[in-house]
Design a protein around this motif. Structure first.
Motif, PDB file in Angstrom:
ATOM      1  N   PHE A   9       0.841  -1.190   0.000  1.00 38.94           N
ATOM      2  CA  PHE A   9       0.000   0.000   0.000  1.00 38.94           C
ATOM      3  C   PHE A   9       0.878   1.242   0.000  1.00 38.94           C
ATOM      4  O   PHE A   9       1.929   1.274   0.651  1.00 38.94           O
ATOM      5  CB  PHE A   9      -0.920   0.033   1.229  1.00 38.94           C
ATOM      6  N   THR A  10       0.423   2.247  -0.707  1.00 36.57           N
ATOM      7  CA  THR A  10       1.032   3.563  -0.687  1.00 36.57           C
ATOM      8  C   THR A  10       0.075   4.520   0.009  1.00 36.57           C
ATOM      9  O   THR A  10      -1.053   4.711  -0.455  1.00 36.57           O
ATOM     10  CB  THR A  10       1.323   4.069  -2.108  1.00 36.57           C
ATOM     11  N   ILE A  11       0.507   5.091   1.128  1.00 35.67           N
ATOM     12  CA  ILE A  11      -0.300   6.071   1.855  1.00 35.67           C
ATOM     13  C   ILE A  11       0.167   7.458   1.429  1.00 35.67           C
ATOM     14  O   ILE A  11       1.336   7.810   1.608  1.00 35.67           O
ATOM     15  CB  ILE A  11      -0.142   5.911   3.379  1.00 35.67           C
ATOM     16  N   ALA A  12      -0.746   8.232   0.843  1.00 32.54           N
ATOM     17  CA  ALA A  12      -0.441   9.608   0.439  1.00 32.54           C
ATOM     18  C   ALA A  12      -1.186  10.549   1.386  1.00 32.54           C
ATOM     19  O   ALA A  12      -2.410  10.669   1.315  1.00 32.54           O
ATOM     20  CB  ALA A  12      -0.859   9.845  -1.005  1.00 32.54           C
ATOM     21  N   LEU A  55      -4.445   3.789  10.293  1.00 37.32           N
ATOM     22  CA  LEU A  55      -4.519   2.933   9.115  1.00 37.32           C
ATOM     23  C   LEU A  55      -3.217   2.182   8.897  1.00 37.32           C
ATOM     24  O   LEU A  55      -3.217   0.974   8.620  1.00 37.32           O
ATOM     25  CB  LEU A  55      -4.846   3.789   7.891  1.00 37.32           C
ATOM     26  N   ILE A  56      -2.087   2.870   9.037  1.00 39.38           N
ATOM     27  CA  ILE A  56      -0.787   2.218   8.882  1.00 39.38           C
ATOM     28  C   ILE A  56      -0.632   1.094   9.899  1.00 39.38           C
ATOM     29  O   ILE A  56      -0.161  -0.002   9.575  1.00 39.38           O
ATOM     30  CB  ILE A  56       0.337   3.254   9.029  1.00 39.38           C
ATOM     31  N   LEU A 106       7.510   5.010  10.633  1.00 37.90           N
ATOM     32  CA  LEU A 106       6.410   5.817  10.122  1.00 37.90           C
ATOM     33  C   LEU A 106       5.797   6.690  11.216  1.00 37.90           C
ATOM     34  O   LEU A 106       5.509   7.874  11.008  1.00 37.90           O
ATOM     35  CB  LEU A 106       5.345   4.912   9.499  1.00 37.90           C
ATOM     36  N   LEU A 107       5.580   6.093  12.386  1.00 41.38           N
ATOM     37  CA  LEU A 107       4.984   6.870  13.484  1.00 41.38           C
ATOM     38  C   LEU A 107       5.917   7.976  13.959  1.00 41.38           C
ATOM     39  O   LEU A 107       5.460   9.077  14.299  1.00 41.38           O
ATOM     40  CB  LEU A 107       4.629   5.933  14.644  1.00 41.38           C
ATOM     41  N   MET A 108       7.214   7.705  14.003  1.00 42.88           N
ATOM     42  CA  MET A 108       8.169   8.740  14.386  1.00 42.88           C
ATOM     43  C   MET A 108       8.139   9.898  13.393  1.00 42.88           C
ATOM     44  O   MET A 108       8.218  11.070  13.774  1.00 42.88           O
ATOM     45  CB  MET A 108       9.578   8.147  14.468  1.00 42.88           C
ATOM     46  N   THR A 109       8.009   9.568  12.105  1.00 45.45           N
ATOM     47  CA  THR A 109       7.931  10.620  11.086  1.00 45.45           C
ATOM     48  C   THR A 109       6.674  11.455  11.272  1.00 45.45           C
ATOM     49  O   THR A 109       6.722  12.695  11.221  1.00 45.45           O
ATOM     50  CB  THR A 109       7.957   9.998   9.685  1.00 45.45           C
ATOM     51  N   LEU A 110       5.537  10.794  11.508  1.00 46.25           N
ATOM     52  CA  LEU A 110       4.282  11.531  11.699  1.00 46.25           C
ATOM     53  C   LEU A 110       4.324  12.381  12.961  1.00 46.25           C
ATOM     54  O   LEU A 110       3.680  13.435  13.027  1.00 46.25           O
ATOM     55  CB  LEU A 110       3.113  10.548  11.758  1.00 46.25           C
ATOM     56  N   SER A 111       5.070  11.946  13.969  1.00 49.79           N
ATOM     57  CA  SER A 111       5.130  12.712  15.219  1.00 49.79           C
ATOM     58  C   SER A 111       5.899  14.017  15.056  1.00 49.79           C
ATOM     59  O   SER A 111       5.749  14.932  15.867  1.00 49.79           O
ATOM     60  CB  SER A 111       5.768  11.871  16.327  1.00 49.79           C
ATOM     61  N   THR A 112       6.728  14.109  14.018  1.00 51.66           N
ATOM     62  CA  THR A 112       7.539  15.310  13.835  1.00 51.66           C
ATOM     63  C   THR A 112       6.865  16.357  12.955  1.00 51.66           C
ATOM     64  O   THR A 112       7.428  17.452  12.785  1.00 51.66           O
ATOM     65  CB  THR A 112       8.894  14.942  13.204  1.00 51.66           C
TER      66      THR A 112
END
Length: 355
Positions: free
Chosen positions: A243-246, A271-272, A310-316
């Motif tokens: 899956f690609t999440i955009a 979702l991820i 992924l979660l670390m990226t979203l947290s920033t």
């Protein structure tokens, strides 16, 4: 550790030699011996306070026990603080209070509701302090003030112990379904126009074979029409999908950020998490420019390390970041995404699965 002292002017260090000198001068003058005794008393008090200060500097300290630096938004936990020198404080009969303050990403739920970012505690005979905390904001969070205050009796002085190392936290987006109540109803991964789905059907069709009393739903009508004989589907179990999440955080107008900025980040995180639990491979495109002025892209990976990344990226992600316009972002994703992955767009009030 740093120590700041606040004492009356007559207890300032520079006055101690003066008190000693004046004691010897007036003590042996008959009519001024009272002044000698007064200066002697001041010198004695000054000496005792100085010795107490040295003992405090030698014995008093605090140390954080192990704590988890990664937390989810709205998560509650407790920190444990070890205070050294409590026995010395008890022997000296001194009162000590601990004050902590945070930057607002972490609060103390058991403190004053009007000032939830401030924690107060009196240090008594116990040398371990338990501090309940709760995260309330995604992103980095930390303590910005830790002060141990020790007061001398009769208002003879106050010592403030400040510390250089503060606990810091990375607050990840919430992964609870309650945070995105409409997500599962709006997201129909299992009905997408593909041959299989990891969330509803883990079988992928490999080909066809002559029909031998298989259920009617397994008849391959395309192969039957092509060969002129009844054919049945041949499946193989698949434990992975791609899956690609955009994630598009721009407003529908293309100017500024969407008012559901945080909601979209939580939807993407939830979702991820669900997809990786099902053994899927995930890549993420985010319409944010990184430090090299490139769009944020995490390549296709699987498993718990990828989930953490992924979660670390979203947290920033911050509202102060620079973001790419919607149309440019969507063209970039379609051009760069993995060829065989299923595209899921999040943002602009939508969650769409596109083959």
């Amino acid at each position: 550790m740093q120590i700041e002292r606040s004492v009356p002017f007559w207890l300032e260090r520079r006055l101690f030699p003066l008190y000693v000198t004046m004691t010897f001068i007036f003590l042996f003058i008959p009519r001024l011996s009272v002044l000698g005794f007064l200066f002697a008393a001041l010198a004695t008090i000054h000496f005792v306070v100085g010795r107490t200060e040295k003992q405090l500097r030698r014995d008093v300290a605090i140390e954080w026990k192990h704590y988890e630096s990664l937390m989810f938004n709205q998560e509650k936990t407790s920190l444990h603080l070890q205070v050294f020198g409590v026995e010395s404080l008890s022997q000296l009969g001194l009162e000590a209070t601990l004050r902590l303050h945070t930057d607002g990403g972490v609060i103390f739920p058991e403190m004053d509701p009007l000032h939830p970012a401030t924690f107060h505690a009196v240090i008594d005979s116990e040398d371990a302090v338990t501090i309940p905390i709760q995260t309330v904001r995604r992103g980095p969070a930390e303590f910005d003030e830790i002060i141990l205050t020790i007061r001398l009796p009769w208002k003879m002085g106050v010592y403030l112990f400040t510390f250089d190392t503060y606990p810091s936290f990375t607050v990840l987006p919430s992964l609870t379904a309650q945070a995105t109540p409409l997500l599962l109803q709006r997201l129909r991964i299992g009905d997408r126009p593909d041959r299989y789905s990891p969330l509803k059907n883990k079988l992928v069709q490999l080909g066809a074979k002559p029909y031998t009393a298989e259920p009617s739903k397994e008849i391959d009508w395309y192969a039957t029409a092509k060969t002129g004989r009844l054919q049945a589907k041949v499946f193989e179990t698949s434990n992975q999908d791609t899956f690609t999440i955009a994630l598009n955080l721009s407003a529908p107008s293309g100017y500024g950020l969407h008012q559901q900025f945080e909601t979209f980040i939580e939807q993407a995180a939830f979702l991820i998490s669900e997809l990786i639990k099902e053994g899927c491979k995930i890549e993420l495109f985010l319409n944010r420019l990184d430090g090299a002025n490139r769009m944020t892209h995490l390549s296709l990976q699987e498993g718990q390390p990828q989930l953490k990344h992924l979660l670390m990226t979203l947290s920033t992600v911050s509202t102060r970041d620079s973001f790419i316009a919607t149309q440019q972002f969507e063209r970039h994703v379609l051009r760069r995404k993995h060829m065989n992955s299923q595209l899921i767009q999040i943002g602009n009030d939508r969650i769409l699965a596109i083959g």
